[in-house]
Motif scaffolding. Structure first.
Motif, PDB file in Angstrom:
ATOM      1  N   LEU A  62      -4.796  -3.321   6.663  1.00 23.03           N
ATOM      2  CA  LEU A  62      -5.604  -3.781   5.541  1.00 23.03           C
ATOM      3  C   LEU A  62      -6.730  -4.696   5.997  1.00 23.03           C
ATOM      4  O   LEU A  62      -7.845  -4.637   5.449  1.00 23.03           O
ATOM      5  N   THR A  63      -6.485  -5.534   6.980  1.00 24.67           N
ATOM      6  CA  THR A  63      -7.447  -6.574   7.364  1.00 24.67           C
ATOM      7  C   THR A  63      -8.260  -6.228   8.594  1.00 24.67           C
ATOM      8  O   THR A  63      -9.185  -6.980   8.938  1.00 24.67           O
ATOM      9  N   GLU A  64      -7.956  -5.135   9.277  1.00 27.40           N
ATOM     10  CA  GLU A  64      -8.745  -4.802  10.453  1.00 27.40           C
ATOM     11  C   GLU A  64     -10.057  -4.144  10.032  1.00 27.40           C
ATOM     12  O   GLU A  64     -10.139  -3.495   8.997  1.00 27.40           O
ATOM     13  N   GLY A  65     -11.070  -4.316  10.836  1.00 30.44           N
ATOM     14  CA  GLY A  65     -12.360  -3.719  10.546  1.00 30.44           C
ATOM     15  C   GLY A  65     -13.142  -4.530   9.523  1.00 30.44           C
ATOM     16  O   GLY A  65     -12.694  -5.551   9.002  1.00 30.44           O
ATOM     17  N   THR A  66     -14.325  -4.045   9.216  1.00 28.63           N
ATOM     18  CA  THR A  66     -15.217  -4.744   8.286  1.00 28.63           C
ATOM     19  C   THR A  66     -15.303  -4.068   6.928  1.00 28.63           C
ATOM     20  O   THR A  66     -15.829  -4.650   5.975  1.00 28.63           O
ATOM     21  N   ASP A  67     -14.808  -2.843   6.820  1.00 17.55           N
ATOM     22  CA  ASP A  67     -14.886  -2.131   5.542  1.00 17.55           C
ATOM     23  C   ASP A  67     -13.789  -2.625   4.592  1.00 17.55           C
ATOM     24  O   ASP A  67     -12.752  -3.129   5.015  1.00 17.55           O
ATOM     25  N   ARG A  68     -14.046  -2.470   3.304  1.00 21.71           N
ATOM     26  CA  ARG A  68     -13.067  -2.874   2.291  1.00 21.71           C
ATOM     27  C   ARG A  68     -11.967  -1.828   2.212  1.00 21.71           C
ATOM     28  O   ARG A  68     -12.241  -0.626   2.162  1.00 21.71           O
ATOM     29  N   ARG A  69     -10.727  -2.291   2.194  1.00 24.43           N
ATOM     30  CA  ARG A  69      -9.579  -1.384   2.143  1.00 24.43           C
ATOM     31  C   ARG A  69      -8.667  -1.756   0.973  1.00 24.43           C
ATOM     32  O   ARG A  69      -8.683  -2.882   0.497  1.00 24.43           O
ATOM     33  N   TRP A  70      -7.869  -0.763   0.586  1.00 21.72           N
ATOM     34  CA  TRP A  70      -7.001  -0.914  -0.572  1.00 21.72           C
ATOM     35  C   TRP A  70      -5.567  -0.544  -0.214  1.00 21.72           C
ATOM     36  O   TRP A  70      -5.336   0.302   0.635  1.00 21.72           O
ATOM     37  N   LEU A  71      -4.647  -1.210  -0.895  1.00 23.44           N
ATOM     38  CA  LEU A  71      -3.232  -0.985  -0.627  1.00 23.44           C
ATOM     39  C   LEU A  71      -2.472  -1.035  -1.950  1.00 23.44           C
ATOM     40  O   LEU A  71      -2.637  -1.966  -2.738  1.00 23.44           O
ATOM     41  N   ILE A  72      -1.680  -0.014  -2.211  1.00 21.10           N
ATOM     42  CA  ILE A  72      -0.788  -0.011  -3.368  1.00 21.10           C
ATOM     43  C   ILE A  72       0.597  -0.427  -2.872  1.00 21.10           C
ATOM     44  O   ILE A  72       1.152   0.204  -1.959  1.00 21.10           O
TER      45      ILE A  72
END
Length: 863
Positions: free
Chosen positions: A658-668
């Motif tokens: 979820l926190t790696e990289g610079t892009d926004r990610r989502w988690l259910i």
């Protein structure tokens, strides 16, 4: 004697025959069929797609149906990568294949979605309502048909099985079809009119009617067999008709029965006994590990139930049929009363129907009680039989059966008992599904209790007032109503004055004099500052100052309120020209609306990931990846149709992704995974995990970035990101791990207060700063001491929502504990002590005011 039919389909009463048609009110039962079907359609179809798929119960059934669609209907597009796609066996289904084949057809025709799998089941349920309506209309009358159909459509066990992909609604509908078909063939005949009176028409027309009923019965038996095997699907409806015929024969009610009808009854009995014998033999010979025989239709469990067989079935019915379960025991008793208001042909038909309903319900109960030790969960399939019982009881009341105050009060009492049971144990509401170990969402408990209270109150009040008396007249004027009310008060007063030779009235005067004396003493004591009065609890003083006038006023106005409601109901019936049974119809519609469109959709929203997927689709931008933690990937096919989805089983791996990289990610995320995930986020980011959607207490939508949206993290109330409020500051520490910042008290509205009143709930909130990771497992305690009294509040820290081993350095944690002082806590200042303990050991206080490792928090003022 001239007979005037209630409708074109029977139910002629003697009162109707004596009353000219021009003088009778138009019967609202003329709208029986369209009204009943409209209610059924609204309840069964209107919310099919509102709630998502319940994981794992519905999701497992939907996945099995998807696999059937691939192989039976050649729906190759429904095959999912990395999923099991082969044809399931009956052992996989754990019941007959017809419900799953029905859902598979919906998937084949309309695609893979929640509503497409539910639509065929809702259609089955609708057909079951139609079958019940028609058999009641033919054998009793249109009013009974309307009442029975509405009762069936508004029973939670029935409409929730129709709106969830669990499969047993097909069994319930099949039993309705089979019962209606066999009983209709046994007791129904073609009818016509002769000289204005209804007559039965023998010969070809009658056998055409019976042939149609036999076809319906055969369809129901086949569907029942393919759903739940011989015992439930075949033996119950066949024995309902066969034993009803036998009971009537043995009771001397066979006069006028034709040879063909005797043959139908005897064959139904024989067929039912054969199905029962084969089913019991299969039950005895089949082991839980063996392949499931289609003729058995129920999956066996290795571990026998610890419940008594009769107890478990009754408990299931009490909760799953609520609020109708509060009325049904009395309705069953009412059916033993002969319908003397009916003419002979109509009475013969209805007696047969009554016996069949009672016998069918008894047989169904016996079969389910016998199966209980061998199965885990099995929803009751005889809902239509009990709905028919309710419909006949109400229609009988409309036709002139006497009212019953015992029934009115009994329904109200039983509704209250069942309501309290389900509020104290909300998981009882899962009885409508009968699934293994469901978890009731705690965040929904308060709303659930309010909706359940509204449903129970509406049903009990309307049923009680409808059955309390039989009058439907309205007063000629307001003045006449007032005069009658005054006369009623005079009669009651005279009666009370004579009870126990006047001693009851004398005792009331003594009690009132005592209350006046108490009020005077408290008034003077508070004004003159008497110490003995000032030490009394404030709520006791307030009650004592007002009881002397409030209690008599309440006793005087209660009869007036009841009379106003009673006469208002009479006037409404008089103006609308409706029968009193319409009150039960209104009760069903009111309670059914609350449960069908309020309670259960709200509960389903807590259990399904649908709302979370909808929120993700609304908030995400193209190319932003999605992951799942604790949520099975199979649910994706029903809600998410674009891009790869990452699947995780470990919170650490999910957090890293979820926190790696610079892009926004989502988690259910499953709610039980949130504490660990939040702890990792606080350790690395120093703030609570961004939660974008927390409407469901079970499944949450998490993101790496809030994107300007408010954080809905439910742990935000326990682990603060916001500034501290104004506190009663305390400088203390537990070893080198926890610092005490202070405490505050808030009332039920969330407002901070400086004092408390006994017998009222408050929130005591303790604020801590974490210095170092916490070792050991601790519980919290609260002592409120003073005036030789102690309040002891041992409790789980943070209500168990955020374990102490997850606390990170610099976290500010709030332990919110609800307390209520006992009435013997007199006004004054009490000392607050608090801390942590494990067994007999207390967490050592190394700094600040303390006594025996209890932090001294200061004074709490009680008024």
């Amino acid at each position: 004697m001239e007979a005037v039919p209630e409708s074109a389909q029977g139910g002629t009463t003697r009162e109707d025959a004596r009353t000219p048609a021009s003088a009778r009110a138009p019967s609202f039962a003329a709208w029986s069929r369209p009204l009943a079907l409209a209610v059924a359609a609204l309840v069964l179809f209107s919310t099919l797609g509102k709630s998502g798929i319940w994981d794992p119960y519905e999701l497992d059934a939907a996945d099995l149906s998807r696999r059937i669609a691939i192989h039976v209907f050649h729906a190759d597009k429904l095959a999912l990568p990395d999923a099991v796609n082969q044809m399931p066996t009956l052992s996989d289904l754990r019941m007959g294949e017809l419900p799953f084949t029905s859902m598979a057809l919906g998937f084949r025709l309309f695609g893979l979605a929640d509503w497409t799998g539910r639509l065929p089941l809702a259609i089955w349920a609708f057909v079951g309502v139609v079958a019940l309506h028609e058999i009641l209309a033919r054998l009793s009358g249109k009013r009974a048909a309307l009442y029975g159909a509405v009762a069936l459509a508004t029973t939670p066990l029935y409409f929730m099985q129709a709106r969830t992909m669990l499969g047993d609604i097909v069994t319930m509908s099949s039993l309705s079809l089979a019962f209606a078909g066999l009983v209709g063939a046994l007791f129904d005949r073609a009818r016509g009119t002769k000289e204005g009176a209804e007559v039965e028409v023998p010969g070809a027309r009658t056998w055409l009617v019976k042939g149609v009923w036999l076809l319906v019965g055969a369809l129901g038996l086949v569907a029942g067999y393919m759903s739940r095997g011989l015992l439930i699907g075949v033996a119950v409806p066949a024995l309902a008709a066969g034993l009803a015929w036998l009971v009537l024969e043995l009771g001397g009610f066979s006069a006028g029965r034709t040879l063909g009808e005797h043959a139908i009854g005897a064959l139904s009995l024989l067929f039912g006994l054969m199905a029962l014998g084969v089913g019991i033999s299969l039950l005895a010979r089949t082991s839980p590990d063996a392949a499931l025989p289609r003729a058995l239709g129920v999956a066996l469990t290795k571990k026998a139930s610890v419940d008594a067989t009769f107890d478990r079935t009754i408990r299931h019915l009490g909760h799953a049929l609520f609020p109708w379960s509060a009325f049904l025991p009395f309705a069953i008793g009412r059916l033993f009363r002969a319908p003397v208001e009916l003419d002979v042909p109509a009475r013969r038909r209805e007696v047969g129907l009554r016996v069949a309903l009672l016998v069918g319900a008894a047989v169904a109960y016996a079969v389910y009680a016998a199966l209980t030790p061998h199965v885990t969960f099995l929803p009751w399939s005889g809902v239509a039989l009990l709905a028919g019982v309710a419909g006949l009881a109400v229609a009988d009341f409309d036709r002139g059966a006497p009212p019953s105050r015992a029934l009115a009060l009994g329904v109200a009492l039983l509704a209250f008992v069942l309501y309290r049971d389900m509020v104290l144990e909300p998981g009882r509401m899962f009885s409508v599904f009968e699934v293994d170990k469901p978890s009731f969402p705690k965040s929904f408990e308060q709303d659930a209790a309010a909706l359940m209270r509204l449903s129970a109150a509406a049903f009990a009040a309307l049923v009680a007032i409808a059955w309390f008396e039989g009058r439907t007249d309205k007063p000629s004027s307001i003045a006449a109503w007032a005069d009658g009310l005054v006369e009623d008060y005079r009669k009651v007063s005279r009666e009370l004055a004579t009870i126990w030779n006047g001693n009851l009235f004398f005792a009331a005067v003594v009690v009132e004099a005592a209350l006046v004396g108490l009020g005077a003493m408290l008034f003077l004591g508070t004004r003159l500052g008497w110490a003995s009065v000032l030490r009394l609890p404030r709520n006791f003083i307030d009650a004592g100052l007002n009881l002397w006038w409030a209690l008599p006023l309440l006793l005087a106005t209660l009869p007036l309120s009841f009379a106003a409601v009673r006469d208002g109901f009479r006037a409404a019936l008089g103006l609308t020209r409706l029968p009193r049974g319409a009150g039960v119809l209104l009760a069903a519609l009111a309670a059914g609306a609350v449960l069908s469109f309020g309670y259960y959709p709200a509960l389903a929203a807590q259990l399904s990931p649908k709302e979370v997927f909808d929120a993700y689709a609304r908030l995400q931008k193209p190319g932003e990846p999605l992951g799942l933690l604790g949520v099975r990937a199979r649910s994706i096919a029903y809600y998410h149709h674009g891009g790869e989805v990452a699947q995780f089983n470990d919170p650490a791996e999910a957090f890293k992704w979820l926190t790696e990289g610079t892009d926004r990610r989502w988690l259910i995320v499953r709610a039980e995974e949130l504490p660990r995930l939040n702890s990792l986020h606080r350790k690395n980011k120093g703030s609570n995990l961004p939660v974008l959607d927390a409407r469901s207490s079970q499944i949450l939508l998490v993101s790496s970035d809030l994107g300007g949206q408010p954080n809905e993290n439910p742990l935000g109330a326990q682990v603060l990101d916001a500034p501290l409020p104004r506190l009663h500051e305390v400088d203390a520490a537990f070893e080198d791990q926890i610092e005490v910042l202070g405490w505050e008290v808030r009332d039920g509205t969330g407002q901070a207060v400086d004092s408390v009143v006994p017998q009222r709930k408050y929130h005591m909130r303790f604020y801590y700063r974490v210095v170092n990771p916490i070792t050991g497992t601790w519980k919290a305690f609260l002592h409120i001491d003073g005036y030789q009294r102690r309040y002891n509040g041992d409790h789980t820290v943070l209500d168990g929502k955020y374990a102490m081993n997850l606390w990170q350095p610099n976290d500010i944690v709030v332990d919110d504990y609800v307390f209520e002082l006992e009435p013997n806590f007199t006004p004054g200042d009490y000392t607050i002590y608090f801390g942590f303990f494990s067994g007999d050991t207390r967490f050592r206080v190394t700094r600040g005011p303390n006594h025996e490792n209890r932090v001294i928090g200061g004074a709490l003022h009680v008024r």
